[in-house]
Design an enzyme around this catalytic site. Structure first.
Site, PDB file in Angstrom:
ATOM      1  N   LYS A 109      -4.837  -8.489 -11.711  1.00  0.00           N
ATOM      2  CA  LYS A 109      -5.887  -8.731 -10.723  1.00  0.00           C
ATOM      3  C   LYS A 109      -6.923  -7.593 -10.776  1.00  0.00           C
ATOM      4  O   LYS A 109      -6.540  -6.427 -10.905  1.00  0.00           O
ATOM      5  CB  LYS A 109      -5.209  -8.778  -9.345  1.00  0.00           C
ATOM      6  CG  LYS A 109      -6.151  -8.958  -8.177  1.00  0.00           C
ATOM      7  CD  LYS A 109      -5.354  -8.832  -6.887  1.00  0.00           C
ATOM      8  CE  LYS A 109      -6.233  -8.251  -5.816  1.00  0.00           C
ATOM      9  NZ  LYS A 109      -6.521  -8.965  -4.676  1.00  0.00           N
TER      10      LYS A 109
ATOM     11  N   LYS B 254      -9.787  -1.868  -7.726  1.00  0.00           N
ATOM     12  CA  LYS B 254     -10.199  -0.485  -7.930  1.00  0.00           C
ATOM     13  C   LYS B 254      -8.982   0.391  -8.256  1.00  0.00           C
ATOM     14  O   LYS B 254      -9.047   1.262  -9.113  1.00  0.00           O
ATOM     15  CB  LYS B 254     -10.890   0.014  -6.669  1.00  0.00           C
ATOM     16  CG  LYS B 254     -11.637   1.300  -6.874  1.00  0.00           C
ATOM     17  CD  LYS B 254     -12.289   1.762  -5.590  1.00  0.00           C
ATOM     18  CE  LYS B 254     -12.725   3.202  -5.741  1.00  0.00           C
ATOM     19  NZ  LYS B 254     -12.786   3.886  -4.444  1.00  0.00           N
TER      20      LYS B 254
ATOM     21  N   LYS C  20       0.837  -1.210   0.000  1.00  0.00           N
ATOM     22  CA  LYS C  20       0.000   0.000   0.000  1.00  0.00           C
ATOM     23  C   LYS C  20       0.873   1.261   0.000  1.00  0.00           C
ATOM     24  O   LYS C  20       0.571   2.226  -0.696  1.00  0.00           O
ATOM     25  CB  LYS C  20      -0.931   0.004   1.210  1.00  0.00           C
ATOM     26  CG  LYS C  20      -2.089  -0.974   1.055  1.00  0.00           C
ATOM     27  CD  LYS C  20      -2.927  -1.040   2.320  1.00  0.00           C
ATOM     28  CE  LYS C  20      -4.084  -2.011   2.166  1.00  0.00           C
ATOM     29  NZ  LYS C  20      -4.821  -2.201   3.422  1.00  0.00           N
TER      30      LYS C  20
END
Ligand code: TRP
Length: 324
Positions: free
Chosen positions: A190, A193, A112
């Site tokens: 994959k 969003k 992240k």
């Protein structure tokens, strides 16, 4: 009797990756017995959300999606994570006995941060809050996608660390992986969003046609024999066709020649498959959106049931470590 628990982040309109990776099994499993808790992880959402109105809308959309898709709220408890504040308390108790290394090993945190999400304390502690979610309800089984399996292992590690010091307070949970672990996105990566390669589960009409049109293909003509295993389009078709019909299309593509379907033809079948699968749920979604009070009632009832359990676990933990 086994207790199942899982959470889903309220991150906008749920897409096919969310559906096949998580939601589908959360809806199916309560029909097979056991006790079930499913919640909208709105505390976790704060690690990335900075817009209150948007978060509120996303939480509602996620609840409506679960209900529209058929979650049976008699057999499963659906609630908002933040309606059970005891999980934050548990997070502290667990964090206090957990070595830094346990969280430093978390892959999702590093990923992240690499993607540009601010490296906050909350983001680092994310798996710790998730451990509390799991342990607060004495969960045995945690149905999640592949990307969350490490977090369930961290929950086990944190529970073990606490139990080692204070005795058998927490149940050690285990992950259950969904069968479609990876749903491809429009580009073959994959579906996510943050990659901008998603299809909303309730998409229809022109917008759906446009998205399916983006699924990567190649320049080979229909008559050329091809291996369906190498075609992204077939990874999508597999999700929506019966095995028999899937095999039929695959055989025609393998054979090639004048009878073989082209990519446009296959995409048209995929569009129909998506629209058909979600048509009844799409209608229920409209009804639920028109009756927000009913959705609020369901979430309030869920929170009451969930909280009762979490309070018991929290009290057990407080007593064990000397705060009661
Ligand atoms: N981290 C999970 C996700 O991003 C959501 C989640 C929060 C969760 N708490 C949980 C999943 C507890 C399972 C159990 O999908």
């Amino acid at each position: 009797m086994s207790t199942y628990l899982s959470g889903i982040q309220p991150s906008g309109l749920p897409h096919l990756g969310n559906y096949f990776g998580a939601i589908e099994q959360h809806i199916r499993l309560p029909g097979q017995g056991g006790e079930h808790f499913y919640f909208i992880a709105d505390y976790h959402a704060l690690t990335t959300s900075r817009d209150a109105a948007e978060l509120r809308a996303n939480v509602r959309e996620t609840a409506v999606t679960y209900l529209a898709l058929g979650l049976d709220v008699e057999r499963a408890t659906l609630f908002r994570q933040s309606h059970v504040p005891e999980v934050c308390e548990l997070t502290w108790l667990l964090a206090s006995v957990t070595g830094m290394g346990v969280l430093e090993r978390a892959v999702s945190y590093k990923e992240k941060v690499q993607k540009g999400i601010a490296a906050s304390v909350g983001l680092f502690l994310y798996p710790g809050l998730m451990a509390s979610d799991i342990l607060a309800y004495d969960s045995h089984l945690v149905p999640v996608g592949a990307d969350q399996v490490q977090h369930v292992e961290i929950a086990r590690d944190m529970a073990s660390a606490f139990n080692a010091v204070y005795g058998e307070v927490f149940v050690l949970p285990q992950a259950v992986m969904s069968k479609h672990t990876k749903v491809p996105g429009l580009d073959g990566e994959k579906m996510s969003k943050s990659y901008g390669n998603t299809i909303w589960v309730f998409e229809t009409g022109k917008a759906l046609k446009k998205l399916v049109g983006r699924i990567t293909t190649d320049s080979r003509g229909p008559e050329e024999p091809k291996d369906p295993a190498g075609l992204l389009l077939f990874d999508f078709l597999r999700l929506f066709l019966t095995p028999a019909e899937f095999e039929e299309w695959a055989a025609r593509v393998r054979a090639g020649g004048v009878d073989a379907p082209g990519y446009g033809h296959l995409k048209q079948r995929l569009i129909e498959g998506i629209e058909e699968r979600f048509a009844p749920a799409r209608k229920r979604r409209e009804e639920l959106l028109a009756d927000p009070a009913e959705v609020d009632r369901i979430l309030a009832r869920g929170a009451e049931r969930a909280r009762e359990r979490a309070v018991r676990t929290r009290d057990r933990a407080l007593r064990a470590c000397g705060l009661r």
